[in-house]
Design a protein around this motif. Structure first.
Motif, PDB file in Angstrom:
ATOM      1  N   ILE A 192      11.837  54.016   7.760  1.00  0.00           N
ATOM      2  CA  ILE A 192      11.558  55.379   7.304  1.00  0.00           C
ATOM      3  C   ILE A 192      10.066  55.577   7.111  1.00  0.00           C
ATOM      4  CG2 ILE A 192      11.885  56.982   5.377  1.00  0.00           C
ATOM      5  CD1 ILE A 192      14.741  55.811   5.131  1.00  0.00           C
ATOM      6  N   GLY A 193       9.393  54.547   6.594  1.00  0.00           N
ATOM      7  CA  GLY A 193       7.938  54.631   6.433  1.00  0.00           C
ATOM      8  C   GLY A 193       7.232  54.813   7.763  1.00  0.00           C
ATOM      9  N   TRP A 194       7.711  54.096   8.791  1.00  0.00           N
ATOM     10  CA  TRP A 194       7.111  54.254  10.118  1.00  0.00           C
ATOM     11  C   TRP A 194       7.341  55.668  10.643  1.00  0.00           C
ATOM     12  CZ3 TRP A 194       9.154  55.382  14.927  1.00  0.00           C
ATOM     13  CH2 TRP A 194       8.246  55.317  15.980  1.00  0.00           C
ATOM     14  N   LEU A 195       8.557  56.189  10.449  1.00  0.00           N
ATOM     15  CA  LEU A 195       8.840  57.559  10.905  1.00  0.00           C
ATOM     16  C   LEU A 195       7.944  58.574  10.203  1.00  0.00           C
ATOM     17  CD1 LEU A 195      12.732  57.475  11.064  1.00  0.00           C
ATOM     18  CD2 LEU A 195      11.150  57.607  13.004  1.00  0.00           C
ATOM     19  N   MET A 196       7.775  58.415   8.889  1.00  0.00           N
ATOM     20  CA  MET A 196       6.925  59.344   8.136  1.00  0.00           C
ATOM     21  C   MET A 196       5.465  59.216   8.568  1.00  0.00           C
ATOM     22  SD  MET A 196       8.788  61.086   6.182  1.00  0.00           S
ATOM     23  CE  MET A 196      10.478  60.941   6.664  1.00  0.00           C
ATOM     24  N   PHE A 197       5.008  57.976   8.728  1.00  0.00           N
ATOM     25  CA  PHE A 197       3.615  57.750   9.129  1.00  0.00           C
ATOM     26  C   PHE A 197       3.360  58.287  10.536  1.00  0.00           C
ATOM     27  CE2 PHE A 197      -0.124  55.384  10.423  1.00  0.00           C
ATOM     28  CZ  PHE A 197      -0.911  55.432   9.286  1.00  0.00           C
ATOM     29  N   ASN A 198       4.274  57.999  11.442  1.00  0.00           N
ATOM     30  CA  ASN A 198       4.131  58.443  12.823  1.00  0.00           C
ATOM     31  C   ASN A 198       4.208  59.964  12.907  1.00  0.00           C
ATOM     32  OD1 ASN A 198       4.025  58.668  15.570  1.00  0.00           O
ATOM     33  ND2 ASN A 198       5.991  57.733  15.953  1.00  0.00           N
ATOM     34  N   GLY A 199       5.120  60.556  12.160  1.00  0.00           N
ATOM     35  CA  GLY A 199       5.329  61.991  12.267  1.00  0.00           C
ATOM     36  C   GLY A 199       4.284  62.836  11.582  1.00  0.00           C
ATOM     37  N   PHE A 200       3.738  62.349  10.462  1.00  0.00           N
ATOM     38  CA  PHE A 200       2.846  63.206   9.682  1.00  0.00           C
ATOM     39  C   PHE A 200       1.397  62.744   9.661  1.00  0.00           C
ATOM     40  CE2 PHE A 200       7.023  64.102   7.836  1.00  0.00           C
ATOM     41  CZ  PHE A 200       7.043  65.471   8.034  1.00  0.00           C
ATOM     42  N   VAL A 201       1.147  61.455   9.787  1.00  0.00           N
ATOM     43  CA  VAL A 201      -0.234  60.969   9.711  1.00  0.00           C
ATOM     44  C   VAL A 201      -0.827  60.810  11.114  1.00  0.00           C
ATOM     45  CG1 VAL A 201      -1.737  59.137   8.857  1.00  0.00           C
ATOM     46  CG2 VAL A 201       0.259  59.823   7.515  1.00  0.00           C
ATOM     47  N   VAL A 202      -0.102  60.121  12.000  1.00  0.00           N
ATOM     48  CA  VAL A 202      -0.608  59.919  13.357  1.00  0.00           C
ATOM     49  C   VAL A 202      -0.523  61.215  14.154  1.00  0.00           C
ATOM     50  CG1 VAL A 202      -0.260  58.664  15.514  1.00  0.00           C
ATOM     51  CG2 VAL A 202      -0.007  57.474  13.338  1.00  0.00           C
ATOM     52  N   ASN A 203       0.647  61.807  14.172  1.00  0.00           N
ATOM     53  CA  ASN A 203       0.853  63.097  14.842  1.00  0.00           C
ATOM     54  C   ASN A 203       1.009  64.145  13.754  1.00  0.00           C
ATOM     55  OD1 ASN A 203       1.047  61.765  17.426  1.00  0.00           O
ATOM     56  ND2 ASN A 203       3.032  61.063  16.753  1.00  0.00           N
ATOM     57  N   SER A 204       0.741  65.365  14.070  1.00  0.00           N
ATOM     58  CA  SER A 204       0.788  66.379  13.027  1.00  0.00           C
ATOM     59  C   SER A 204       2.109  67.144  13.041  1.00  0.00           C
ATOM     60  CB  SER A 204      -0.375  67.352  13.197  1.00  0.00           C
ATOM     61  OG  SER A 204      -0.292  67.977  14.447  1.00  0.00           O
ATOM     62  N   ALA A 205       2.413  67.753  11.929  1.00  0.00           N
ATOM     63  CA  ALA A 205       3.559  68.667  11.776  1.00  0.00           C
ATOM     64  C   ALA A 205       4.911  68.001  12.010  1.00  0.00           C
ATOM     65  CB  ALA A 205       3.394  69.876  12.691  1.00  0.00           C
ATOM     66  N   GLY A 206       5.013  66.714  11.728  1.00  0.00           N
ATOM     67  CA  GLY A 206       6.308  66.043  11.833  1.00  0.00           C
ATOM     68  C   GLY A 206       6.763  65.743  13.238  1.00  0.00           C
ATOM     69  N   THR A 207       5.859  65.751  14.191  1.00  0.00           N
ATOM     70  CA  THR A 207       6.204  65.473  15.575  1.00  0.00           C
ATOM     71  C   THR A 207       6.190  63.968  15.817  1.00  0.00           C
ATOM     72  OG1 THR A 207       5.136  67.530  16.226  1.00  0.00           O
ATOM     73  CG2 THR A 207       5.578  65.933  17.961  1.00  0.00           C
ATOM     74  N   LEU A 208       7.333  63.421  16.206  1.00  0.00           N
ATOM     75  CA  LEU A 208       7.410  62.003  16.515  1.00  0.00           C
ATOM     76  C   LEU A 208       7.048  61.783  17.977  1.00  0.00           C
ATOM     77  CD1 LEU A 208      10.703  60.993  14.704  1.00  0.00           C
ATOM     78  CD2 LEU A 208       8.372  60.503  13.992  1.00  0.00           C
ATOM     79  N   ALA A 209       6.214  60.784  18.208  1.00  0.00           N
ATOM     80  CA  ALA A 209       5.828  60.437  19.574  1.00  0.00           C
ATOM     81  C   ALA A 209       5.551  58.946  19.625  1.00  0.00           C
ATOM     82  CB  ALA A 209       4.590  61.217  19.997  1.00  0.00           C
ATOM     83  N   TRP A 210       5.781  58.343  20.761  1.00  0.00           N
ATOM     84  CA  TRP A 210       5.518  56.922  20.940  1.00  0.00           C
ATOM     85  C   TRP A 210       4.138  56.790  21.563  1.00  0.00           C
ATOM     86  CZ3 TRP A 210       7.410  52.637  19.076  1.00  0.00           C
ATOM     87  CH2 TRP A 210       7.054  51.436  19.656  1.00  0.00           C
ATOM     88  N   ASP A 211       3.243  56.097  20.863  1.00  0.00           N
ATOM     89  CA  ASP A 211       1.870  55.950  21.335  1.00  0.00           C
ATOM     90  C   ASP A 211       1.584  54.557  21.874  1.00  0.00           C
ATOM     91  OD1 ASP A 211       1.244  58.565  20.635  1.00  0.00           O
ATOM     92  OD2 ASP A 211       0.804  57.998  18.576  1.00  0.00           O
ATOM     93  N   GLY A 212       2.603  53.792  22.167  1.00  0.00           N
ATOM     94  CA  GLY A 212       2.422  52.488  22.794  1.00  0.00           C
ATOM     95  C   GLY A 212       2.221  51.358  21.811  1.00  0.00           C
ATOM     96  N   ALA A 213       1.246  50.518  22.104  1.00  0.00           N
ATOM     97  CA  ALA A 213       1.036  49.295  21.332  1.00  0.00           C
ATOM     98  C   ALA A 213       0.681  49.577  19.871  1.00  0.00           C
ATOM     99  CB  ALA A 213      -0.059  48.464  21.988  1.00  0.00           C
ATOM    100  N   GLY A 214      -0.015  50.656  19.615  1.00  0.00           N
ATOM    101  CA  GLY A 214      -0.372  50.999  18.235  1.00  0.00           C
ATOM    102  C   GLY A 214       0.851  51.241  17.367  1.00  0.00           C
ATOM    103  N   ASP A 215       1.827  51.944  17.904  1.00  0.00           N
ATOM    104  CA  ASP A 215       3.062  52.191  17.166  1.00  0.00           C
ATOM    105  C   ASP A 215       3.860  50.913  16.967  1.00  0.00           C
ATOM    106  OD1 ASP A 215       2.915  54.843  16.477  1.00  0.00           O
ATOM    107  OD2 ASP A 215       3.792  55.529  18.355  1.00  0.00           O
TER     108      ASP A 215
END
Length: 99
Positions: A47-70
């Protein structure tokens, strides 16, 4: 807790470097891992990864796979959660055995 940390990190995006944001989320996941079982800790890390990926890495809650960083962040969050869950289990076991 991870949603609150993600919201705070999103609001202060300009103040922190990306590595500092990851460290803040790891602290939250460590606290959750300490208070939960191994399965619960893994759930908190996910859940922490989903929140971090959706709100900190990408904006507005959009989930995306960014490769090795994710993959690295997901592994770091899972490792942190598991480490603290196992440390808590070890502390409880040693208290039971030594007392």
């Amino acid at each position: 807790m991870t949603l609150t940390v993600a919201a705070a990190l999103t609001a202060g995006r300009e103040l922190l470097a990306p590595s500092q944001a990851v460290a803040c989320m790891c602290l939250a996941i460590a606290a959750l891992g300490w208070c939960s079982t191994v399965r619960g800790a893994l759930l908190c890390a996910g859940i922490g990864w989903l929140m971090f990926n959706g709100f900190v890495v990408n904006s507005a809650g959009t989930l995306a796979w960014d490769g090795a960083g994710d993959l690295l962040r997901a592994g770091l969050f899972a490792g942190t959660a598991l480490t603290f869950a196992w440390l808590r289990a070890l502390a409880l076991w040693s208290r039971r055995v030594l007392d």
